[in-house]
Motif scaffolding. Structure first.
Motif, PDB file in Angstrom:
ATOM      1  N   LEU A  49       0.822  -1.210   0.000  1.00 21.27           N
ATOM      2  CA  LEU A  49       0.000   0.000   0.000  1.00 21.27           C
ATOM      3  C   LEU A  49       0.858   1.263   0.000  1.00 21.27           C
ATOM      4  N   LEU A  50       1.907   1.266   0.796  1.00 21.64           N
ATOM      5  CA  LEU A  50       2.788   2.432   0.867  1.00 21.64           C
ATOM      6  C   LEU A  50       3.471   2.691  -0.474  1.00 21.64           C
ATOM      7  N   ARG A  51       3.952   1.651  -1.121  1.00 24.92           N
ATOM      8  CA  ARG A  51       4.571   1.824  -2.448  1.00 24.92           C
ATOM      9  C   ARG A  51       3.569   2.381  -3.447  1.00 24.92           C
ATOM     10  N   GLY A  52       2.352   1.853  -3.429  1.00 28.27           N
ATOM     11  CA  GLY A  52       1.310   2.368  -4.316  1.00 28.27           C
ATOM     12  C   GLY A  52       0.966   3.809  -4.020  1.00 28.27           C
ATOM     13  N   GLN A  53       0.974   4.168  -2.746  1.00 29.87           N
ATOM     14  CA  GLN A  53       0.666   5.544  -2.355  1.00 29.87           C
ATOM     15  C   GLN A  53       1.761   6.498  -2.821  1.00 29.87           C
ATOM     16  N   VAL A  54       3.019   6.110  -2.671  1.00 34.66           N
ATOM     17  CA  VAL A  54       4.128   6.952  -3.131  1.00 34.66           C
ATOM     18  C   VAL A  54       4.075   7.082  -4.652  1.00 34.66           C
ATOM     19  N   GLN A  55       3.808   5.982  -5.352  1.00 35.74           N
ATOM     20  CA  GLN A  55       3.696   6.027  -6.811  1.00 35.74           C
ATOM     21  C   GLN A  55       2.578   6.972  -7.234  1.00 35.74           C
ATOM     22  N   TYR A  56       1.428   6.874  -6.575  1.00 44.07           N
ATOM     23  CA  TYR A  56       0.295   7.744  -6.891  1.00 44.07           C
ATOM     24  C   TYR A  56       0.632   9.195  -6.588  1.00 44.07           C
ATOM     25  N   LEU A  57       1.287   9.442  -5.486  1.00 38.56           N
ATOM     26  CA  LEU A  57       1.650  10.807  -5.108  1.00 38.56           C
ATOM     27  C   LEU A  57       2.574  11.434  -6.147  1.00 38.56           C
ATOM     28  N   MET A  58       3.534  10.671  -6.648  1.00 42.32           N
ATOM     29  CA  MET A  58       4.516  11.217  -7.581  1.00 42.32           C
ATOM     30  C   MET A  58       4.010  11.298  -9.017  1.00 42.32           C
ATOM     31  N   SER A  59       3.145  10.362  -9.415  1.00 39.33           N
ATOM     32  CA  SER A  59       2.764  10.319 -10.830  1.00 39.33           C
ATOM     33  C   SER A  59       1.263  10.376 -11.088  1.00 39.33           C
TER      34      SER A  59
END
Length: 76
Positions: A49-59
């Protein structure tokens, strides 16, 4: 999940004495060899979930487990 730059960290699941927020928009790389490991770590689902959240935040792109849950919570 309305604010992808924040992640809630409840006090009762780790070493934090109070409920806290982690600001993902303030992430920085850190040289880690000098850090001491602890008994605490994120589980596989939380890391995903954290990786997906960082990916969503950046892109603002998905899909990921984070974007699926965000969509479900935001729009039912």
């Amino acid at each position: 999940m309305e604010f992808p730059e924040l992640i809630f960290l409840p006090h009762n699941t780790g070493p934090l004495p109070v409920d806290s927020l982690l600001r993902l928009d303030e992430l920085q790389s850190v040289f880690t060899p000098h850090l001491e490991p602890t008994q605490y770590s994120l589980g596989d689902e939380a890391i995903d979930l954290l990786r997906g959240q960082v990916q969503y935040l950046m892109s603002r792109q998905g899909p990921s487990r984070y974007t699926e849950l965000r969509e479900l919570l935001m729009h039912g």
